[in-house]
Design an enzyme around this catalytic site. Structure first.
Site, PDB file in Angstrom:
ATOM      1  N   GLY A  48       0.770  -1.250   0.000  1.00 60.97           N
ATOM      2  CA  GLY A  48       0.000   0.000   0.000  1.00 60.97           C
ATOM      3  C   GLY A  48       0.792   1.285   0.000  1.00 60.97           C
ATOM      4  N   GLU A 103       4.143   4.096   5.862  1.00 64.80           N
ATOM      5  CA  GLU A 103       2.892   3.325   5.787  1.00 64.80           C
ATOM      6  C   GLU A 103       1.840   4.101   5.008  1.00 64.80           C
ATOM      7  OE1 GLU A 103       1.317   0.772   5.835  1.00 64.80           O
ATOM      8  OE2 GLU A 103       1.414  -0.428   7.638  1.00 64.80           O
ATOM      9  N   ASP A 104       0.868   3.366   4.448  1.00 61.90           N
ATOM     10  CA  ASP A 104      -0.268   4.036   3.821  1.00 61.90           C
ATOM     11  C   ASP A 104      -1.275   4.491   4.877  1.00 61.90           C
ATOM     12  OD1 ASP A 104      -0.973   1.428   4.495  1.00 61.90           O
ATOM     13  OD2 ASP A 104      -1.798   0.903   2.534  1.00 61.90           O
ATOM     14  N   ASP A 107      -4.042   1.905  11.475  1.00 63.51           N
ATOM     15  CA  ASP A 107      -5.403   1.629  11.935  1.00 63.51           C
ATOM     16  C   ASP A 107      -5.332   1.251  13.420  1.00 63.51           C
ATOM     17  OD1 ASP A 107      -7.961   0.606  12.316  1.00 63.51           O
ATOM     18  OD2 ASP A 107      -8.009  -0.582  10.512  1.00 63.51           O
ATOM     19  N   LYS A 135      -5.976   6.475  11.480  1.00 68.78           N
ATOM     20  CA  LYS A 135      -7.300   6.307  12.117  1.00 68.78           C
ATOM     21  C   LYS A 135      -7.084   6.422  13.625  1.00 68.78           C
ATOM     22  CE  LYS A 135      -9.590   3.406   8.665  1.00 68.78           C
ATOM     23  NZ  LYS A 135     -10.022   2.048   8.268  1.00 68.78           N
ATOM     24  N   PHE A 157     -13.687   2.586   5.975  1.00 67.88           N
ATOM     25  CA  PHE A 157     -12.741   1.936   5.072  1.00 67.88           C
ATOM     26  C   PHE A 157     -12.477   2.861   3.888  1.00 67.88           C
ATOM     27  CE2 PHE A 157     -11.371  -1.148   1.860  1.00 67.88           C
ATOM     28  CZ  PHE A 157     -10.454  -1.863   2.600  1.00 67.88           C
ATOM     29  N   VAL A 158     -11.209   3.046   3.562  1.00 70.34           N
ATOM     30  CA  VAL A 158     -10.840   3.950   2.462  1.00 70.34           C
ATOM     31  C   VAL A 158     -10.024   3.210   1.397  1.00 70.34           C
ATOM     32  CG1 VAL A 158     -10.917   6.137   3.729  1.00 70.34           C
ATOM     33  CG2 VAL A 158      -8.851   4.749   3.848  1.00 70.34           C
ATOM     34  N   ARG A 170      -5.759   0.647  -6.142  1.00 67.08           N
ATOM     35  CA  ARG A 170      -4.570   1.345  -5.616  1.00 67.08           C
ATOM     36  C   ARG A 170      -4.199   2.520  -6.520  1.00 67.08           C
ATOM     37  NH1 ARG A 170      -2.301  -2.053  -1.705  1.00 67.08           N
ATOM     38  NH2 ARG A 170      -2.462  -4.276  -2.139  1.00 67.08           N
TER      39      ARG A 170
HETATM   40  P1  5GP Z   1      -3.147  -1.940  11.506  1.00 66.68           P
HETATM   41  O1  5GP Z   1      -2.085  -2.974  11.708  1.00 66.68           O
HETATM   42  O2  5GP Z   1      -2.696  -0.541  11.912  1.00 66.68           O
HETATM   43  O3  5GP Z   1      -4.437  -2.320  12.192  1.00 66.68           O
HETATM   44  O4  5GP Z   1      -3.522  -1.937   9.985  1.00 66.68           O
HETATM   45  C1  5GP Z   1      -2.671  -1.441   9.031  1.00 66.68           C
HETATM   46  C2  5GP Z   1      -2.949  -2.015   7.674  1.00 66.68           C
HETATM   47  O5  5GP Z   1      -4.331  -2.346   7.505  1.00 66.68           O
HETATM   48  C3  5GP Z   1      -2.647  -0.995   6.586  1.00 66.68           C
HETATM   49  O6  5GP Z   1      -1.319  -1.081   6.149  1.00 66.68           O
HETATM   50  C4  5GP Z   1      -3.634  -1.381   5.499  1.00 66.68           C
HETATM   51  O7  5GP Z   1      -3.064  -2.376   4.686  1.00 66.68           O
HETATM   52  C5  5GP Z   1      -4.801  -1.987   6.249  1.00 66.68           C
HETATM   53  N1  5GP Z   1      -5.918  -1.044   6.416  1.00 66.68           N
HETATM   54  C6  5GP Z   1      -6.369  -0.484   7.564  1.00 66.68           C
HETATM   55  N2  5GP Z   1      -7.402   0.345   7.342  1.00 66.68           N
HETATM   56  C7  5GP Z   1      -7.617   0.312   6.002  1.00 66.68           C
HETATM   57  C8  5GP Z   1      -8.565   0.982   5.143  1.00 66.68           C
HETATM   58  O8  5GP Z   1      -9.414   1.784   5.544  1.00 66.68           O
HETATM   59  N3  5GP Z   1      -8.439   0.715   3.818  1.00 66.68           N
HETATM   60  C9  5GP Z   1      -7.519  -0.144   3.308  1.00 66.68           C
HETATM   61  N4  5GP Z   1      -7.517  -0.340   1.995  1.00 66.68           N
HETATM   62  N5  5GP Z   1      -6.638  -0.793   4.085  1.00 66.68           N
HETATM   63  C10 5GP Z   1      -6.678  -0.563   5.416  1.00 66.68           C
END
Ligand code: 5GP
Length: 180
Positions: A48, A103-104, A107, A135, A157-158, A170
């Site tokens: 991402g 990171e993209d 969350d 987030k 969700f985005v 993407r």
């Molecule tokens: P975390 O480990 O912080 O819970 O999640 C991080 C990863 O979850 C991000 O690198 C991404 O791949 C995915 N992710 C979390 N929220 C979203 C979202 O709203 N959209 C998309 N496409 N991926 C997300």
């Protein structure tokens, strides 16, 4: 307003390409100020973050820095599995380096929490995090709070600008939010 329909979900344009460019510029200015006398190593989290990273490093034209990639997986469809798997392991020595994870989106922070521990374990002198989106109200790991944030996003969700829905979208130049 531009919108996308995918697997029965409607996504509406939320951050335009112009707004994203302004966010990236501001993150670049902060990093340039903090790292002007250092040689940071950017660890770009595939898949991402490649779009954000490509813009971010060019916002840092003139800064002496390196880039490397890592690929982890913790997300399937629209919900987290809670498990981090190293699909492409780190190829570069991080010992005694000032690392910036790119990171993209952050969350729950699980991915960053585990990646930071991994990089510190490999001897990085410092580990900071730059993310396009954060987030903040979903953060579960305090140490995963990103140092550089393009834009905060609520709990929707985005997709777009590197962020996918089951591998697609993407390549959207804007960021779209799912319509509830
Ligand atoms: P975390 O480990 O912080 O819970 O999640 C991080 C990863 O979850 C991000 O690198 C991404 O791949 C995915 N992710 C979390 N929220 C979203 C979202 O709203 N959209 C998309 N496409 N991926 C997300």
């Amino acid at each position: 307003m531009r919108s996308i329909i995918e697997q029965g979900h409607t996504f509406e344009e939320w951050l335009t390409a112009g707004q994203i460019a302004a966010d990236v510029k501001q993150v670049g200015q902060q990093i340039r100020r903090d790292y002007e006398d250092k040689e940071p190593l950017f660890v770009i989290v595939l898949n991402g973050a490649f779009v954000f990273a490509a813009d971010l490093i060019r916002a840092l034209d003139g800064l002496r820095c390196e880039q490397t990639f890592i690929r982890v997986s913790s997300y399937w469809g629209m919900s987290s599995t809670g498990q981090l798997e190293f699909i492409v392991p780190l190829q570069q020595v991080v010992e005694n380096r000032d690392v910036i994870i790119v990171e993209d989106i952050v969350d729950t922070g699980l991915t960053i929490h585990q990646l930071k521990a991994h990089l510190r374990g490999l001897g990085a002198s410092s580990v900071r995090v730059a993310t396009m989106l954060f987030k903040s109200n979903k953060l579960e790991y305090e140490d995963a709070k990103p140092d550089y944030v393009g834009h905060e996003v609520t709990d929707e969700f985005v997709i777009g600008y590197g962020l996918d829905f089951d591998g697609f979208h993407r390549n959207l130049d804007a960021i779209y939010k799912v319509k509830k």
